[in-house]
Design an enzyme around this catalytic site. Structure first.
Site, PDB file in Angstrom:
ATOM      1  N   SER A 246       0.862  -1.180   0.000  1.00 23.15           N
ATOM      2  CA  SER A 246       0.000   0.000   0.000  1.00 23.15           C
ATOM      3  C   SER A 246       0.895   1.226   0.000  1.00 23.15           C
ATOM      4  CB  SER A 246      -0.920  -0.002   1.215  1.00 23.15           C
ATOM      5  OG  SER A 246      -0.151   0.045   2.397  1.00 23.15           O
ATOM      6  N   VAL A 247       1.674   1.336  -1.070  1.00 23.20           N
ATOM      7  CA  VAL A 247       2.572   2.471  -1.218  1.00 23.20           C
ATOM      8  C   VAL A 247       1.748   3.750  -1.345  1.00 23.20           C
ATOM      9  CG1 VAL A 247       4.244   3.535  -2.794  1.00 23.20           C
ATOM     10  CG2 VAL A 247       4.462   1.111  -2.168  1.00 23.20           C
ATOM     11  N   GLY A 248       0.596   3.619  -1.994  1.00 26.78           N
ATOM     12  CA  GLY A 248      -0.283   4.787  -2.085  1.00 26.78           C
ATOM     13  C   GLY A 248       0.223   5.826  -3.064  1.00 26.78           C
ATOM     14  N   LEU A 249       0.824   5.329  -4.148  1.00 33.03           N
ATOM     15  CA  LEU A 249       1.249   6.228  -5.228  1.00 33.03           C
ATOM     16  C   LEU A 249       2.186   7.352  -4.782  1.00 33.03           C
ATOM     17  CD1 LEU A 249      -1.928   6.459  -7.458  1.00 33.03           C
ATOM     18  CD2 LEU A 249       0.286   5.459  -8.041  1.00 33.03           C
TER      19      LEU A 249
ATOM     20  N   CYS B 294      -7.157   3.741  -9.825  1.00 38.40           N
ATOM     21  CA  CYS B 294      -7.275   4.741  -8.760  1.00 38.40           C
ATOM     22  C   CYS B 294      -8.730   5.125  -8.534  1.00 38.40           C
ATOM     23  CB  CYS B 294      -6.518   6.002  -9.147  1.00 38.40           C
ATOM     24  SG  CYS B 294      -4.908   5.663  -9.805  1.00 38.40           S
TER      25      CYS B 294
ATOM     26  N   ASN C  94      -3.201  -5.439 -12.724  1.00 35.57           N
ATOM     27  CA  ASN C  94      -2.760  -4.683 -11.564  1.00 35.57           C
ATOM     28  C   ASN C  94      -2.982  -5.576 -10.333  1.00 35.57           C
ATOM     29  OD1 ASN C  94      -1.985  -2.504  -9.866  1.00 35.57           O
ATOM     30  ND2 ASN C  94      -2.786  -1.062 -11.370  1.00 35.57           N
TER      31      ASN C  94
END
Ligand code: FAD
Ligand code: FAD
Ligand code: FMN
Ligand code: FMN
Ligand code: FES
Ligand code: FES
EC number: 1.3.-.-
Lengths: 275, 304, 304, 275
Positions: free
Chosen positions: B72-75, B132, B194
């Site tokens: 969960s890098v979260g962009l 997203c 993804n």
């Protein structure tokens, strides 16, 4: 930084079996490149379970024998599998990784270790020129059994100046290593107005401890290097999985523990970042 | 010297071989350069870029699961401007096709990202990550509704002349419908898959292990789902497929190509074995040779 | 003697403990009896039954994948009549709650299955597998469309007085929507997850490894997806959840219960370790004790 | 049928390493219950990769020493991991599983083995009372290297009557084992009109071979038992993963290879079932 198979020279339980501590000695080229505070990323098995490598700090390096010494505690699946690897087998490592500690060439160096966080500090004890640098280790742990298993004997033999703190008082001071640190910094020679400019500190241990250490050092005006841990996937800065938060020029930023660290300026780190 | 032609055509670009690296697992092309020359790869895909810089999610961002990982890098990314100024110039020096992965939280985000990248800017293609959440639509991901997906791809299409790859989310009832939607939106190729939405719970703390609660599952655990989706999409659309999801070995890559992928991306495998992409290239070449294929293209979709 | 109350309530039935076995992985309750007494389990769920006997799919029906397996048994079963005559009498002798899993290919199938099982017939509940293709609707699975799902559950509801468990397919965009649909259709509980649709390709034969091409993925590989779905469904509906998908150990079972499951089912783990269900029961008990819980029910949903 | 940890007595490569053949000897209670033709389901590792057990036939059992002997060929991940297990380690097995062969107590018994399919037939050679039953083995394989690696020496020593067929003619007849079978059945003493009632056959090998064997035996009126292989998950009849198709009283039915088999009446099996 290399991807290399190294030969296992030793992989042996040390101390009381209850502590689950092991020493792993690897032979290969990585030892030639290693610096104190760096770590290696080890493939503990050949199947996809576990899938990821495991980061372990370098506790000592011997360039002549091309040997790296690591200490690890069995925690879960990965470290349990690591114990099964026998001498003469080869293991794949990625490393040495990370930036490592900046070592002084004179003055005084105070090391503050918590639990198995002492292992990367061992690499400093080894590397620093003790004739020129006055080193002292403050080390906190659960109890005497742990301290002895994790290397107290070696410390004694090394002639290093050290003080211990244990939770149950079974050896050394009963209480937190941060108490030792406070006392130490209040000793006459370490007072702010004494030549504190020559004092440096480096710490590794649980997050809560390092946060407290950072607060104490900041208060005392002592520059501190902290070695952080974070869950890692790549180990080389490619996945952004292992970040910590730092404040640079007042702005929050992420840094990669694996690549920009694991050693950071204690002043910079934002502990318990909420975002 | 093997006599296999490894070249593949994809969305109008020619790749020297069908092996690429997956967005978010290969940084900005520099992190694995100490291990081998990125020019050996068919293409590299950079970490997802958004209009503004993002700190991403708090840690922990990673959890290991059986044969997989949750992230969960979260962009987290430096944002479009810094990317263009600092990263792109260095990426252009790599002698391989560079694909830029773009993300956004509104149609406008995507359009503005798209218009920043045009032919001649030094990159080979744009990969549009539609997994997203669309903030204007109550956070429902663009990539889980065919109409939104078509819309966002069409919007990007209008704003760039570059080849366009739509990256599909596997968290949908019908991947074939999603692929058809982005095809009619104007995508030149699709990337799939993804990550699968997953969660791991810390039984000591009694709360989700990842700070963000949910994360994306990748790695060999998801491979059977990914292969199935590539197989289904191959039968649903005409545009080429970039297959990914748990490719660790050349055998896995062959599976994806037989299922219908024209190229494959290596993601999580980089973490376990930085040299995995090279082993895959070599293995594909030898496999094609052993099957007496003059070109690797002959195996694309051969399992149908 | 541990002081933990392991009893859980589910859809109006009381289970002596929250550990059940998953449909299709535990035969008809006899296969694992040589290893331990099924009466130790909270409940057992039998293989899916259809109105008529079915030969199921051709072999190969199994493919191993990283930390998972694909199966395409294809609902092989002796059919309703033989089940009632030959299997049910023996199942009744087991001193545990018996849940019968029913499947069909039309609304009528489900209704006729439902009416064959009534209160007092010796079983504790019906579990309705809605992952099957609806032949009248072009083969689209009942379980991938909320309206069909609600319809089929409502139809079953009208035809039986037994507690009703809806077994959900994970191959959907929104598992919460599916759970809400079956809740309003009248389900007393939900089971999740069924298998993820996957495929494996034989790179030597250059065709899908399973004779049926696609199969259902189960085992630890899918656990993160299953835990996430249980967590989401717990926030979406009021009816209790039976959690499953890759549970191998008591730690995994705790994860599912913290995510919101009132009970857990052990499936694929039986194949690797026939005693897994007993280890899970013991571990749950010890975990609850170590957390000073008087009842295992206290941990249900505690991660929210 | 039990779930039990057995001690590894031996786990050793046999014959030419190229053949990838291993002998595994396990000590424990399973040997007491085992019958020829049964198999055990072995857990080859402790992680989830591979996840499933691996079925391996019992090639010999020694009740006094409580030992089971198995032979396996390294094929993929699972069997490769199996080779890593060392003597004195424990492995979890589920077994003995399946029905096993029905052995005659008099008359003649013809065994037809293909490749490593000969291993379960070894268990018959061991168990049948060779003073009362006249046994002959027909065994086909790739080449001499394979046959020698897989146990030809032992066969020679045992004094069993056997004939070999290899694809390249490097030992024995050049061609298929089914050719040997045809010739054998046409020998005067085996002609239909001779006392063929006393002749039984049992076979294990690749599907294609057994299909041909079944056709030949049916033609000759010789009752045949075949030992089948199919991908397995549970091994105990619970998952329905491993079925074969049989025709009983004209009706197609599924049987579980693990539980109803692996040994079936050769007459009954529907080869290459299309549904
Ligand atoms: C830079 C660095 C240096 C380290 N040095 C040492 C050392 O010298 N000696 C030592 O004993 N341990 C060290 N650790 C911690 C060690 O990496 C973990 O204990 C180990 O990864 C646990 O793996 P496991 O499979 O046994 O545990 P599991 O809990 O089963 O691991 C599951 C996952 O969580 C990760 N994980 C779990 N705990 C930690 C942790 N504390 N830090 C990072 N990741 C974690 C694992 O890598 C794995 O991906 C270090 C960690 C880092 C980041
Ligand atoms: C009843 C029975 C008895 C057997 N006896 C022997 C024996 O005595 N000696 C021996 O060498 N082999 C024997 N086999 C075959 C052996 O089980 C497989 O070679 C082995 O499972 C392959 O596992 P792997 O991980 O090495 O190969 P992989 O190809 O990696 O296995 C992948 C999956 O396919 C399955 N699989 C692959 N090949 C076979 C096969 N031929 N039969 C069944 N499943 C397969 C595996 O079990 C596993 O689930 C027997 C099989 C059965 C069903
Ligand atoms: C740590 C990590 C970060 C990722 N970041 C992105 C991203 O920014 N944009 C994107 O489209 N996909 C991203 N992905 C998804 C991968 O590109 C890929 O689709 C997925 O991981 C499946 O492939 P794999 O199983 O080989 O890793 C990320 C994956 C991982 C593991
Ligand atoms: C071999 C096999 C057969 C199955 N058959 C059925 C079935 O007949 N009906 C059903 O509802 N689910 C069936 N399932 C799904 C399981 O009940 C369970 O939902 C799934 O396997 C996830 O749990 P697990 O990962 O613990 O196995 C089957 C699963 C397997 C592995
Ligand atoms: S572990 Fe991947 S960026 Fe640090
Ligand atoms: S392997 Fe499960 S029924 Fe045979």
């Amino acid at each position: 930084m290399m991807l290399i198979k190294e030969k296992v020279i030793e992989n042996k339980q040390i101390g009381n079996p209850e502590q689950g501590l092991f020493r792993l000695v690897l032979q290969g080229e990585a030892a030639l490149a290693a610096r104190p505070g760096q770590f290696v990323h080890i493939r503990v098995g050949e199947t996809y379970d576990p899938l990821l490598r495991r980061p372990v700090s370098i506790a000592a390096m011997n360039r002549e024998r091309r040997e790296l010494t690591l200490y690890y505690r069995v925690k879960g699946k990965g470290t349990a599998l690591l114990t099964q690897i026998r001498p003469d087998e080869m293991v794949s490592i990625l490393g040495p990784l990370g930036n490592g500690f900046q070592l002084p060439s004179s003055g005084r160096l105070l090391l503050i270790g918590g639990g198995i966080g002492v292992f990367p500090l061992f690499s400093i004890l080894e590397a620093v020129d003790r004739k020129k640098v006055d080193v002292k280790l403050l080390w906190g742990g659960e109890n005497q059994c742990f301290m002895e298993s994790a290397g107290l004997d070696g410390l004694k033999k090394s002639g290093i100046d050290y003080e211990l703190a244990t939770m149950d008082g079974s050896t050394g001071y009963k209480g937190l290593v941060t108490d030792l640190l406070r006392t130490e910094l209040e000793s006459p020679q370490n007072k702010r107005d004494s030549p504190a400019k020559t004092l440096l500190a480096a710490s590794c241990g649980p997050g809560g401890m390092m946060k407290a250490v950072a607060a104490i050092c900041r208060e005392a005006g002592v520059p501190l290097q902290v070695s952080l841990e974070e869950r890692m996937a790549c180990g080389v800065g490619a996945c952004l999985g292992c970040v910590c938060t730092v404040r640079e020029a007042g702005v929050l930023q992420r840094k990669k523990v694996c690549k920009d660290g694991p050693v950071f300026d204690g002043e910079e780190v934002v502990w318990d970042a909420e975002c | 010297m093997p006599n296999v032609d490894l070249q593949v055509e994809l969305a109008g670009i020619t790749l020297k071989n069908p092996v690429m690296t997956a967005s978010g697992t290969y940084g900005f092309g520099e992190e694995y350069a100490p291990f081998y020359d990125p020019a050996l790869l068919g293409a590299i895909t950079v970490k997802g870029i958004t209009p503004l810089p993002r700190l991403g999610n708090p840690v922990p961002r990673l959890a290991e699961t059986p044969a997989g990982i949750l992230n969960s890098v979260g962009l987290e990314n430096p944002g479009l401007e810094v990317f263009l100024q600092e990263y792109l110039p260095r990426l252009k020096n790599l002698d391989t096709a560079v694909i830029v992965n773009i993300s956004g939280f509104s149609l406008e985000d995507y359009m503005m990202m798209a218009s920043a990248f045009q032919k001649g800017c030094g990159i080979a293609a744009l990969e549009v990550n539609i997994s997203c959440p669309n903030i204007k639509h109550g956070g429902m991901a663009f990539g889980t509704d065919p109409r939104s997906a078509e819309e966002v791809i069409a919007a990007v299409r209008k704003n760039t002349g570059l080849p366009l790859i739509a990256k599909l989310s596997p968290n949908v009832t019908s991947i074939a419908d999603m692929a058809k939607a982005v095809e009619s939106g104007g995508a030149d190729a699709v990337s799939l898959i993804n990550t699968l939405l997953g969660m791991s719970i810390d039984i000591h703390a009694q709360k989700p292990l990842l700070a963000n609660k949910v994360g994306g599952l990748s790695g060999p655990a998801v491979r059977p789902v990914a292969v199935r989706m590539v197989y289904q999409v191959f039968e649903a659309v005409k545009i080429p497929i970039i297959g990914m999801g748990g490719i660790m070995t050349w055998q896995d890559a062959v599976e994806f190509m037989l299922a219908g992928a024209s190229a494959v991306s290596i993601g999580t495998a980089n973490f376990t074995d930085p040299l995995a992409p090279l082993d895959v290239i070599k293995g594909l070449e030898e496999y094609a040779e052993s099957r007496k294929c003059a070109s690797i293209r002959e195996i694309i979709g051969a399992a149908h």
